[in-house]
Design a protein around this motif. Structure first.
Motif, PDB file in Angstrom:
ATOM      1  N   GLN A  86      -9.773   3.604  -3.062  1.00 56.36           N
ATOM      2  CA  GLN A  86      -8.790   3.499  -4.149  1.00 56.36           C
ATOM      3  C   GLN A  86      -7.760   4.622  -4.007  1.00 56.36           C
ATOM      4  O   GLN A  86      -7.435   5.287  -4.974  1.00 56.36           O
ATOM      5  CB  GLN A  86      -9.484   3.623  -5.502  1.00 56.36           C
ATOM      6  CG  GLN A  86     -10.412   2.469  -5.840  1.00 56.36           C
ATOM      7  CD  GLN A  86     -10.929   2.592  -7.260  1.00 56.36           C
ATOM      8  OE1 GLN A  86     -11.626   3.547  -7.598  1.00 56.36           O
ATOM      9  NE2 GLN A  86     -10.579   1.641  -8.104  1.00 56.36           N
ATOM     10  N   SER A  87      -7.250   4.796  -2.800  1.00 57.75           N
ATOM     11  CA  SER A  87      -6.408   5.971  -2.560  1.00 57.75           C
ATOM     12  C   SER A  87      -4.913   5.656  -2.524  1.00 57.75           C
ATOM     13  O   SER A  87      -4.114   6.527  -2.213  1.00 57.75           O
ATOM     14  CB  SER A  87      -6.829   6.642  -1.254  1.00 57.75           C
ATOM     15  OG  SER A  87      -6.850   5.689  -0.220  1.00 57.75           O
ATOM     16  N   ASP A  88      -4.534   4.426  -2.843  1.00 54.46           N
ATOM     17  CA  ASP A  88      -3.110   4.077  -2.808  1.00 54.46           C
ATOM     18  C   ASP A  88      -2.507   3.924  -4.205  1.00 54.46           C
ATOM     19  O   ASP A  88      -1.443   3.324  -4.367  1.00 54.46           O
ATOM     20  CB  ASP A  88      -2.896   2.789  -2.001  1.00 54.46           C
ATOM     21  CG  ASP A  88      -3.200   2.997  -0.518  1.00 54.46           C
ATOM     22  OD1 ASP A  88      -3.342   4.156  -0.101  1.00 54.46           O
ATOM     23  OD2 ASP A  88      -3.302   1.999   0.212  1.00 54.46           O
ATOM     24  N   LEU A  89      -3.168   4.491  -5.203  1.00 57.73           N
ATOM     25  CA  LEU A  89      -2.625   4.414  -6.568  1.00 57.73           C
ATOM     26  C   LEU A  89      -1.274   5.117  -6.642  1.00 57.73           C
ATOM     27  O   LEU A  89      -0.279   4.546  -7.094  1.00 57.73           O
ATOM     28  CB  LEU A  89      -3.605   5.036  -7.563  1.00 57.73           C
ATOM     29  CG  LEU A  89      -3.073   5.284  -8.976  1.00 57.73           C
ATOM     30  CD1 LEU A  89      -2.569   3.990  -9.610  1.00 57.73           C
ATOM     31  CD2 LEU A  89      -4.145   5.916  -9.854  1.00 57.73           C
ATOM     32  N   LEU A  95      -1.319  -5.462  -3.397  1.00 55.14           N
ATOM     33  CA  LEU A  95      -1.626  -4.287  -2.566  1.00 55.14           C
ATOM     34  C   LEU A  95      -3.138  -4.101  -2.606  1.00 55.14           C
ATOM     35  O   LEU A  95      -3.684  -3.580  -3.573  1.00 55.14           O
ATOM     36  CB  LEU A  95      -0.873  -3.064  -3.095  1.00 55.14           C
ATOM     37  CG  LEU A  95      -1.217  -1.706  -2.458  1.00 55.14           C
ATOM     38  CD1 LEU A  95      -1.116  -1.745  -0.944  1.00 55.14           C
ATOM     39  CD2 LEU A  95      -0.312  -0.609  -3.018  1.00 55.14           C
ATOM     40  N   LEU A  96      -3.789  -4.588  -1.554  1.00 52.04           N
ATOM     41  CA  LEU A  96      -5.252  -4.631  -1.513  1.00 52.04           C
ATOM     42  C   LEU A  96      -5.695  -3.533  -0.561  1.00 52.04           C
ATOM     43  O   LEU A  96      -5.587  -3.665   0.641  1.00 52.04           O
ATOM     44  CB  LEU A  96      -5.698  -6.025  -1.067  1.00 52.04           C
ATOM     45  CG  LEU A  96      -5.025  -7.143  -1.907  1.00 52.04           C
ATOM     46  CD1 LEU A  96      -5.248  -8.511  -1.306  1.00 52.04           C
ATOM     47  CD2 LEU A  96      -5.504  -7.092  -3.343  1.00 52.04           C
ATOM     48  N   THR A  97      -6.179  -2.460  -1.132  1.00 45.96           N
ATOM     49  CA  THR A  97      -6.257  -1.221  -0.369  1.00 45.96           C
ATOM     50  C   THR A  97      -7.569  -1.064   0.391  1.00 45.96           C
ATOM     51  O   THR A  97      -8.599  -1.610   0.034  1.00 45.96           O
ATOM     52  CB  THR A  97      -6.066  -0.003  -1.299  1.00 45.96           C
ATOM     53  OG1 THR A  97      -7.170   0.083  -2.191  1.00 45.96           O
ATOM     54  CG2 THR A  97      -4.797  -0.144  -2.106  1.00 45.96           C
ATOM     55  N   ALA A 149      -2.805   5.406   7.896  1.00 44.63           N
ATOM     56  CA  ALA A 149      -2.582   4.646   9.132  1.00 44.63           C
ATOM     57  C   ALA A 149      -3.614   3.513   9.229  1.00 44.63           C
ATOM     58  O   ALA A 149      -3.890   2.865   8.244  1.00 44.63           O
ATOM     59  CB  ALA A 149      -2.605   5.555  10.347  1.00 44.63           C
ATOM     60  N   THR A 150      -4.194   3.304  10.403  1.00 42.62           N
ATOM     61  CA  THR A 150      -5.128   2.187  10.534  1.00 42.62           C
ATOM     62  C   THR A 150      -6.404   2.459   9.744  1.00 42.62           C
ATOM     63  O   THR A 150      -7.038   1.547   9.226  1.00 42.62           O
ATOM     64  CB  THR A 150      -5.440   1.921  12.022  1.00 42.62           C
ATOM     65  OG1 THR A 150      -4.202   1.897  12.734  1.00 42.62           O
ATOM     66  CG2 THR A 150      -6.149   0.602  12.217  1.00 42.62           C
ATOM     67  N   GLY A 151      -6.779   3.725   9.626  1.00 42.55           N
ATOM     68  CA  GLY A 151      -7.870   4.125   8.738  1.00 42.55           C
ATOM     69  C   GLY A 151      -9.182   3.431   9.047  1.00 42.55           C
ATOM     70  O   GLY A 151      -9.575   3.288  10.199  1.00 42.55           O
ATOM     71  N   THR A 171      -0.689  -7.567   1.016  1.00 40.87           N
ATOM     72  CA  THR A 171      -1.011  -6.829   2.220  1.00 40.87           C
ATOM     73  C   THR A 171      -1.950  -5.696   1.848  1.00 40.87           C
ATOM     74  O   THR A 171      -2.419  -5.616   0.710  1.00 40.87           O
ATOM     75  CB  THR A 171       0.284  -6.269   2.855  1.00 40.87           C
ATOM     76  OG1 THR A 171      -0.040  -5.581   4.059  1.00 40.87           O
ATOM     77  CG2 THR A 171       0.990  -5.302   1.908  1.00 40.87           C
ATOM     78  N   SER A 172      -2.225  -4.825   2.821  1.00 44.81           N
ATOM     79  CA  SER A 172      -2.949  -3.599   2.518  1.00 44.81           C
ATOM     80  C   SER A 172      -1.974  -2.425   2.657  1.00 44.81           C
ATOM     81  O   SER A 172      -0.770  -2.625   2.858  1.00 44.81           O
ATOM     82  CB  SER A 172      -4.146  -3.455   3.452  1.00 44.81           C
ATOM     83  OG  SER A 172      -5.008  -2.446   2.971  1.00 44.81           O
ATOM     84  N   GLY A 173      -2.482  -1.209   2.598  1.00 38.14           N
ATOM     85  CA  GLY A 173      -1.598  -0.049   2.553  1.00 38.14           C
ATOM     86  C   GLY A 173      -0.636   0.044   3.726  1.00 38.14           C
ATOM     87  O   GLY A 173       0.541   0.366   3.555  1.00 38.14           O
ATOM     88  N   GLY A 174      -1.128  -0.256   4.930  1.00 36.25           N
ATOM     89  CA  GLY A 174      -0.263  -0.163   6.102  1.00 36.25           C
ATOM     90  C   GLY A 174       0.900  -1.133   6.034  1.00 36.25           C
ATOM     91  O   GLY A 174       2.046  -0.788   6.343  1.00 36.25           O
ATOM     92  N   GLY A 175       0.622  -2.346   5.619  1.00 36.85           N
ATOM     93  CA  GLY A 175       1.682  -3.338   5.477  1.00 36.85           C
ATOM     94  C   GLY A 175       2.626  -2.980   4.350  1.00 36.85           C
ATOM     95  O   GLY A 175       3.847  -3.176   4.451  1.00 36.85           O
TER      96      GLY A 175
END
Lengths: 295, 596
Positions: free
Chosen positions: B326-329, B310-312, B317-319, B284-288
């Protein structure tokens, strides 16, 4: 084949004395014996709530999942190994509250598993808050002036969304419950048994005595046809009532309310699920041909 | 006109940009072109920019093509701009290099005043007319334009027409025929242009075979190679194409692929499937992933072998749904309450994406804990030609797993009462996992703290809690010995030492190649495994450096903070980006030059 006693563990049940869970636990173990389950292939998945403590008391392939998430965990388990008998035990807050979305979609899937709902119409383990099946206007610690919502029509919801076996039991009648659980486990498809399970500590309204005066067995009603989906749906609507209803005013049907045989299950649509899927990882998959497609 | 082009005067490569309204099949057309280049022995790297909508709005696809053995990443300057509408010409003409070409439909676009013919080669191609005369449909304008690109660059037409035929032959031979006719006509217009377009694309003889894949195809292939049995996901950009990739191959490869009602279900199903013994993954991505977090912790405490992609993209949020970041490290490192061991690996390119994915399944099984593959839109969405994956190198290591038989054959897994201990306390923290179906393997896989059998009641005993918690956390030591180490390259005697993670490695490699050509001395480290963090290697890398720098695609400096936290070391310079765009190699190049 294991008998009723064999499905016990050394752990002693910790439910309140008189809790409806004891009888449900007993009826489930009897159903496991009657359906010839073995420890290795009987997989039971629990949500979180008083019912979930059963995970410590049942000898099987157990999975004590997250609150409200027993159904998807059980679905993943069922989709990983077609040789398992998968049973889900969930609570009313657990399965019809935080996990309601999964319930709806599990019904739609007609995935081959059995769901037993310990429906005590209250949050027991968190000490007495209103649940999604608490009676309208009943006062609880989280709704001191009364619940403003109508309870979830669990039976109607299951029928509407595509469950192919929908039954209601009463924790005060073990032989009747046992028969329902047995039929549910034997049913091919998504089988739901919602059980009136009085909480002796937190629900002073819907007690054993209260239910005894109101439940009746649909199979004893002449002419009830559980294969009539519209009729079953109509019956589910009659179970709504207000808190003050007298035994004469509200009659609560128990038994097999709806059943449909022959509808394909979710697993029927998955020819690739022909053996336990751990066998897919015995060695690396040969992707030579697929990779050629990227060239 | 773009000024400094670090590619230099005698560059062998060409970047082509195709722009137009969304819904015109621009990406598909561009990928057809890329495939024809790769078949001619050239290498490519593409970049798609698109808004989060299906029709209307502006889409742009660019492909960089080169006869060199590798194209490291996209570049900013454009050598050929294909404007399928007037907006594209207006929006992107300033990206054209000196001597570049603008291919446009003279019936749609007036270039008068838009370009200076002294500096830009104007190539009018009547796209609509070509399509009409060939009896085609509007979407074939793309194909006419591709033909013009090939004609302009003197690239043999048959590579393009072969690609088109291969693409449409199965579906509809008559459509293939029309596409070929349209491409051929476009080719004529492109090749007969009057201005002197200096660039030539010639086939490379005897080039090794290449794969043309995006990051999601690489991750999906890695999962298939690893023997995945269950894949669950809910669509979310940029992970959605991975779900489609898996779903398209489910029966052929014997995988159950479930599009779930939400990401909560996806992650819980994967944990359930792992209990059943299947190799299981969700992405998923960050929201998921935000929705998956509780069950991610469940995987930790229940010691479930699961892989999470985790494909950011740019959040929160929806962003920016279709853009990269690369902000979900830190999110990956800290997701879920409580403490449990996890592994986080971040592939930098498509080759690593394939390798790290199949390795992630081995790590998950060996450690019986969740493994995160941390990617981003830049990786997921964009294709590049890469060396053929080493399928022979793939291994399946399932760790301490009993799949069949009777637990009496494994007496060391049994308690004094002869019963199976799912969570037996061991030196390395990993217990023997017996699958449902194995005789004598009754167990409770538990979200509660639990004892060695898995029973929750005894989990509340302090000594039990300590024993189980320490057992789980000990797995991090084992993980450190198993995970992929950092990758280092560049000068042996560097003036600047640069750290990065994930896809930033691609523009960094390009920038460093330019700097090395010009004599500058730079060394770089890609931190491949972010957790457990390779503290010794990073400390050694920083410790001996003259100047240090971290380049990462976020605002806060998440990798830099991690280095400070784990290594107790600071860095001298930093470059951040958080506008949704990937770093360009030009930006990295400039920034490094300033630091040097």
């Amino acid at each position: 084949m294991p008998t009723v006693k064999d499905f016990e563990t050394p752990n002693k049940p910790t439910w309140c004395p008189g809790c409806g869970n004891f009888n449900m636990f007993q009826a489930l173990r009897q159903a496991y014996e009657l359906t010839s389950q073995d420890f290795e292939h009987l997989a039971v998945v629990w949500g979180i709530g008083c019912h979930g403590n059963g995970a410590d008391f049942t000898r099987c392939q157990g999975f004590h999942a997250l609150h409200g998430r027993a159904l998807p965990a059980a679905t993943g388990l069922a989709l990983s190994n077609p040789e398992l008998t998968v049973v889900v035990e969930m609570g009313d807050g657990d399965g019809y509250g935080i996990g309601l979305g999964h319930f709806v979609h599990s019904c739609r899937r007609n995935i081959d598993m059995t769901v037993v709902a310990h429906d005590n119409q209250i949050y027991g383990l968190t000490t007495g808050q209103a649940s999604p099946t608490t009676e309208h206007m009943m006062k609880t610690v989280s709704t001191p002036t009364g619940v403003l919502e109508e309870p979830v029509n669990t039976i109607g919801l299951a029928i509407a969304e595509g469950a192919t076996f929908v039954a209601r039991g009463f924790a005060g009648d073990v032989p009747h419950m046992t028969a329902l659980f047995q039929q549910a486990i034997e049913h091919k498809g998504f089988a739901v048994v919602d059980v009136f399970q009085p909480c002796v500590t937190w629900n002073k309204l819907n007690t054993f005595a209260w239910f005894r005066e109101r439940v009746y067995k649909v199979e004893e009603e002449s002419g009830y046809d559980p294969t009539d989906r519209a009729g079953a749906m109509a019956l589910s609507l009659t179970t709504f009532h207000d808190m003050a209803c007298t035994p004469e005013q509200c009659k609560l049907p128990i038994g097999v309310l709806y059943r449909e045989e022959g509808r394909p299950t979710y697993q029927d649509g998955l020819p690739q699920l022909d053996e336990p899927l751990w066998k897919r990882a015995l060695a690396p998959r040969d992707l030579t041909e697929m990779v050629r497609g990227f060239m | 006109m773009t000024t400094a082009d670090p590619r230099g005067e005698n560059r062998p490569d060409l970047q082509i940009k195709i722009g137009g309204p969304a819904g015109f099949g621009i990406k598909a057309a561009g990928q057809t072109l890329a495939r024809s280049f790769v078949h001619a022995g050239l290498n490519t790297f593409d970049l798609t920019e698109y808004p989060s909508l299906i029709k209307g709005g502006h889409n742009a696809y660019q492909v960089r093509v080169s006869p060199e053995p590798e194209v490291l990443c996209h570049v900013m300057p454009v050598d050929i701009l294909v404007a399928l509408d007037h907006e594209t010409a207006e929006r992107h003409v300033s990206e054209l290099v000196e001597g570049g070409a603008l291919i446009y439909d003279p019936d749609k676009t007036d270039v008068e005043g838009l370009i200076d013919p002294e500096h830009v080669c104007a190539v009018p191609v009547p796209l609509d007319t070509i399509v009409k005369e060939a009896g085609g449909v509007a979407i074939m304008r793309n194909v006419a334009a591709l033909g013009a690109v090939a004609g302009l660059a003197k690239f043999p037409l048959h590579y393009l027409t072969d690609s088109l035929e291969a693409q449409f032959a199965k579906k509809a031979p008559e459509i293939a025929e029309k596409n070929v006719a349209v491409a051929t006509k476009g080719y004529e217009f492109g090749s007969k242009t009057e201005c002197a377009f200096p660039f030539r694309l010639s086939p490379v003889e005897d080039a090794p075979p290449r794969l043309l894949v995006d990051g999601n195809e690489a991750i999906g292939s890695g999962a298939l190679a690893a023997g995945i049995g269950v894949y669950c996901a809910y669509p979310m950009t940029p992970a959605s194409s991975l779900l489609s990739f898996m779903a398209a191959r489910d029966r052929e490869h014997g995988v159950v692929v479930k599009h779930t009602e939400d990401e909560i279900a996806a992650m819980n199903m994967v944990v359930g499937a792992a209990f059943g013994g299947a190799r299981a993954m969700c992405a998923t991505s960050g929201g998921g992933f935000s929705l998956m977090v509780e069950a991610f912790g469940l995987a930790g405490v229940s010691e479930s072998a699961v892989v999470v992609g985790l494909l950011t993209r740019a959040g929160p949020a929806t962003g920016l749904p279709t853009w990269t970041e690369q902000s979900d490290l830190r999110f990956a490192l800290h997701a879920a309450q409580g403490e449990f061991p996890r592994v986080v690996v971040a592939p930098g390119d498509r080759t690593q994406a394939f390798e790290l994915t199949w390795k992630a399944f081995n790590l998950a099984d060996q450690l019986q804990t969740p493994v995160v593959i941390l990617g981003d839109t830049y990786l997921s969405d964009n294709r590049a030609s890469i060396p053929v994956w080493d399928l022979e190198a793939v291994t399946v290591e399932r760790g301490k797993l009993v799949t069949e038989g009777d637990m009496v054959e494994h007496p060391d897994t049994l308690g004094e009462d002869g019963l199976y201990l799912r969570y037996k306390v061991t030196d390395d923290g990993v217990s023997v996992r017996a699958l449902p179906g194995v005789t004598g393997a009754c167990q409770v896989v538990n979200s509660y703290e639990h004892d060695e059998y898995g029973y929750g009641a005894q989990g509340e005993v302090a000594a039990t809690r300590i024993a189980q918690h320490e057992k789980r956390m000990r797995k991090l030591d084992l993980a450190s010995s198993l995970v992929p180490p950092p990758v280092e390259w560049g000068s042996e005697d560097p003036d600047v030492s640069v750290l990065c993670f994930g896809t930033t490695v691609q523009p960094l490699r390009q920038a460093m190649a330019w700097l090395a050509r010009d004599g500058a001395k730079v060394r770089a480290m890609q931190v491949v495994t972010l957790w457990p963090f390779p503290a010794d290697a990073v400390s050694a890398f920083i410790g001996g450096a003259k100047k240090t720098m971290v380049i990462e695609g976020n605002y806060a400096g998440q990798l830099e903070g991690l280095i400070r936290e784990v290594c107790l070391l600071g860095v001298d310079h930093r470059l951040h980006r958080y506008d949704g765009r990937p770093f360009s190699p030009e930006q990295v190049h400039e920034s490094l030059k300033e630091v040097l």
